[in-house]
Write a protein that holds these residues in place. Structure first.
Motif, PDB file in Angstrom:
ATOM      1  N   PRO A 397     -12.488  64.399  72.910  1.00 38.51           N
ATOM      2  CA  PRO A 397     -11.312  64.690  72.074  1.00 38.51           C
ATOM      3  C   PRO A 397     -10.312  63.554  72.163  1.00 38.51           C
ATOM      4  O   PRO A 397     -10.255  62.849  73.176  1.00 38.51           O
ATOM      5  N   PRO A 398      -9.525  63.334  71.109  1.00 37.37           N
ATOM      6  CA  PRO A 398      -9.439  64.122  69.864  1.00 37.37           C
ATOM      7  C   PRO A 398     -10.224  63.491  68.717  1.00 37.37           C
ATOM      8  O   PRO A 398      -9.900  63.720  67.555  1.00 37.37           O
ATOM      9  N   LEU A 399     -11.201  62.660  69.019  1.00 31.92           N
ATOM     10  CA  LEU A 399     -11.929  61.923  67.992  1.00 31.92           C
ATOM     11  C   LEU A 399     -12.847  62.854  67.197  1.00 31.92           C
ATOM     12  O   LEU A 399     -13.213  63.940  67.669  1.00 31.92           O
ATOM     13  N   PRO A 400     -13.253  62.444  65.989  1.00 37.71           N
ATOM     14  CA  PRO A 400     -14.033  63.339  65.117  1.00 37.71           C
ATOM     15  C   PRO A 400     -15.406  63.697  65.667  1.00 37.71           C
ATOM     16  O   PRO A 400     -15.975  64.708  65.269  1.00 37.71           O
ATOM     17  N   GLY A 401     -15.957  62.858  66.570  1.00 34.01           N
ATOM     18  CA  GLY A 401     -17.220  63.242  67.189  1.00 34.01           C
ATOM     19  C   GLY A 401     -17.080  64.540  67.962  1.00 34.01           C
ATOM     20  O   GLY A 401     -17.985  65.396  67.941  1.00 34.01           O
ATOM     21  N   PHE A 402     -15.951  64.705  68.635  1.00 35.98           N
ATOM     22  CA  PHE A 402     -15.674  65.956  69.356  1.00 35.98           C
ATOM     23  C   PHE A 402     -15.511  67.117  68.372  1.00 35.98           C
ATOM     24  O   PHE A 402     -16.060  68.207  68.577  1.00 35.98           O
ATOM     25  N   ALA A 478      -7.094  61.869  61.977  1.00 40.92           N
ATOM     26  CA  ALA A 478      -5.785  62.121  61.354  1.00 40.92           C
ATOM     27  C   ALA A 478      -5.911  63.056  60.154  1.00 40.92           C
ATOM     28  O   ALA A 478      -4.997  63.833  59.864  1.00 40.92           O
ATOM     29  N   PHE A 479      -7.053  62.978  59.458  1.00 40.71           N
ATOM     30  CA  PHE A 479      -7.258  63.814  58.264  1.00 40.71           C
ATOM     31  C   PHE A 479      -8.384  64.815  58.499  1.00 40.71           C
ATOM     32  O   PHE A 479      -9.133  65.153  57.575  1.00 40.71           O
ATOM     33  N   ALA A 480      -8.507  65.294  59.726  1.00 36.38           N
ATOM     34  CA  ALA A 480      -9.615  66.188  60.071  1.00 36.38           C
ATOM     35  C   ALA A 480      -9.565  67.490  59.282  1.00 36.38           C
ATOM     36  O   ALA A 480     -10.602  67.999  58.845  1.00 36.38           O
ATOM     37  N   ALA A 481      -8.376  68.051  59.092  1.00 33.84           N
ATOM     38  CA  ALA A 481      -8.265  69.344  58.406  1.00 33.84           C
ATOM     39  C   ALA A 481      -8.748  69.278  56.955  1.00 33.84           C
ATOM     40  O   ALA A 481      -9.593  70.087  56.547  1.00 33.84           O
ATOM     41  N   PRO A 482      -8.244  68.326  56.135  1.00 33.20           N
ATOM     42  CA  PRO A 482      -8.769  68.269  54.761  1.00 33.20           C
ATOM     43  C   PRO A 482     -10.246  67.897  54.704  1.00 33.20           C
ATOM     44  O   PRO A 482     -10.970  68.378  53.820  1.00 33.20           O
ATOM     45  N   LEU A 483     -10.710  67.059  55.623  1.00 33.38           N
ATOM     46  CA  LEU A 483     -12.128  66.712  55.649  1.00 33.38           C
ATOM     47  C   LEU A 483     -12.972  67.930  55.983  1.00 33.38           C
ATOM     48  O   LEU A 483     -14.046  68.140  55.393  1.00 33.38           O
TER      49      LEU A 483
END
Length: 524
Positions: A397-402, A478-483
């Motif tokens: 965390p907090p990277l998208p792989g996590f 940073a844009f995890a939610a919309p993705l």
């Protein structure tokens, strides 16, 4: 008027743009005086392709399903291109990799052989075509386009090792292509169509005993797509091939395995999915166990790797296993997680291939071998880049792989194989971190002398291109939610076969089923 024309023909432009650019580059030639112009044209084309993909992704996110009928022939009789959320995502992912890789290659790799930029554009044409086609036979055609380009790119720059593994790569892919044709022929013989939307309607109509042949065709296609995606035990060709290729080519190849993953989603997830009648979930008993085996084997191969490029190649296999494990759960939440994780892992793996060459170029004769050598010229910068990549690939965390792995673990909770899924994914992440930490300690701490390493590979152009790929994880976080909302909508759209059929075939054809071959009144 031009704007209206572009809007009308937008779905086919991701295919025509690289094709036209490739022809232009061949006419231009790649002699030294024209190489600079060829570089500019190739990079400009890649940038425009990325903008087109972004426009299509925005449209797809709004729920627009674009259907382009070539020659105005109605589906399923004519060639049809379809842009849904998944196709738009794959186009955007391809563009995000192609642009920095081309910038990197323009730093000097493109001069190591002939027609690099034209071949690169032909491969982009094949990749984009595979992602937008709505027909299984045309998927085969675009497979061959991208493979033919990849054969030459694989050998670009020459070298004995590259020639040796390149020969194996060509022979194995030709065998897989032959099996692809056999599978396509079986499907057409039993259903009378190869259009994805039409297949999804007609496969459920095929009952026993023809359903057994239909399932055999599905399993045969799993072998083909599994080979392309690097699914164990069909993945053993990949590490040597990717490790021997030049860094820009290996980085582009990171998206090539995802064509196999994409085909598995389209064919086995949708056509042979829950509504496929007697052939429903044909590959479900095989896909999840093989995917977990792929992930485990990939990370063990990374631990045993003796060079940095080979380590990254094995991580490619491990990441594919994780994606396919999520797909093998066969539910919308897992598919959403698979798409999210796939986007991040593909970008990071591509960046790692470029980083591996930057490190090798600064280590003198030791190159990418994992052994003590002279210190690199940029230890802080390259070390931090490797740390960022390791954290993302391992799933910290907090990277998208996590985030992607957490989504997969949550989606697996209702599944009977939840213990196996959790064990393999968490174990693979831990071992990945160990493998990359071991590599980093050897490359940056265990040095044989205090003399400064070579400054080769320290060009701002090369570093910036590599950072663009590795740093994409920060942007995704940073844009995890919309993705995540996008991937959830993409998974839901894939499972809505009726809406896809209405868009491609029209309301009347989508609600009126035609008899399959073998029934009275069926086409012969």
């Amino acid at each position: 008027m031009i704007a209206d024309f572009l809007a009308t023909h937008l779905p086919i432009l991701p295919v025509l743009l690289p094709a036209g650019t490739a022809v232009l580059l061949l006419l231009l030639g790649d002699a030294a005086p024209r190489l600079r112009l060829a570089r500019r044209a190739a990079v400009a084309s890649a940038l425009l392709g990325l903008l087109l993909a972004a426009r299509l992704a925005v449209e797809a996110d709004a729920g627009v399903l674009r259907v382009y009928r070539v020659g105005e022939w109605p589906a399923p009789y004519g060639i049809v291109l379809v842009i849904d959320r998944l196709a738009a995502l794959m186009l955007l992912l391809t563009g995000c990799i192609a642009l920095p890789v081309l910038v990197y290659a323009a730093g000097g790799w493109d001069a190591h052989g002939r027609h690099f930029h034209a071949l690169f554009q032909f491969q982009l044409m094949g990749l984009n075509g595979a992602f937008v086609t709505g027909d299984l036979f045309n998927l085969f055609v675009f497979f061959e386009v991208l493979l033919i380009a990849s054969y030459v790119l694989m050998l670009h720059g020459s070298g004995r090792e590259r020639l040796r593994v390149g020969l194996h790569y060509v022979v194995l892919n030709l065998a897989a292509s032959a099996l692809f044709l056999v599978g396509v022929a079986l499907l057409y013989a039993l259903t009378g169509t190869l259009n994805f939307a039409d297949l999804a309607l007609r496969v459920p109509q095929v009952g026993a005993p023809e359903a057994a042949l239909l399932q055999a065709a599905a399993l045969l296609l799993l072998v083909v797509f599994g080979f392309k995606a690097a699914l164990m035990p069909l993945a053993l060709w990949l590490p040597a091939t990717y490790a021997a290729a030049s860094a820009p080519v290996a980085a582009l190849f990171a998206i090539m395995t995802k064509v196999g993953v994409y085909a598995i989603v389209r064919v086995h997830g949708v056509v042979f999915g829950a509504e496929a009648g007697a052939s429903a979930f044909t590959v479900q008993p095989l896909l999840l166990p093989l995917a977990l085996l792929t992930s485990a084997t990939g990370v063990l191969g990374a631990l045993a790797a003796t060079t940095l490029p080979r380590l990254v190649a094995w991580l490619t296999v491990a990441s594919v296993g994780t994606v396919l494990a999520a797909l093998g759960l066969f539910n919308a939440a897992a598919w959403s997680a698979a798409l999210f994780y796939m986007a991040n892992s593909t970008l990071v793996i591509a960046g790692l291939f470029l980083l591996a060459e930057l490190v090798a170029a600064q280590r003198g004769e030791a190159a990418g071998r994992l052994e003590p050598a002279a210190p690199v010229a940029q230890p802080t910068l390259l070390g931090l880049m490797l740390l960022l990549a390791a954290a993302s690939v391992a799933g910290l965390p907090p990277l998208p792989g996590f985030i992607g792995k957490l989504m997969i673990l949550e989606a697996s909770l209702p599944h009977g194989a939840v213990v196996a899924v959790w064990s393999v994914i968490l174990g693979a992440g831990f071992l990945t971190l160990i493998g990359l930490a071991r590599a980093g300690s050897i490359l940056f701490w265990h040095v044989r002398s205090e003399s400064s390493g070579s400054a080769a590979g320290a060009s701002p152009r090369l570093v910036a291109a590599t950072l663009a790929l590795l740093g994409s994880g920060i942007l995704m976080s940073a844009f995890a939610a919309p993705l995540q909302r996008y991937t959830e909508a993409a998974a839901a759209q894939l499972l809505d076969r009726a809406a896809y059929a209405r868009a491609v075939l029209g309301d009347e054809r989508a609600t009126t089923t035609r008899p399959y071959r073998g029934e009275p009144g069926a086409p012969r």
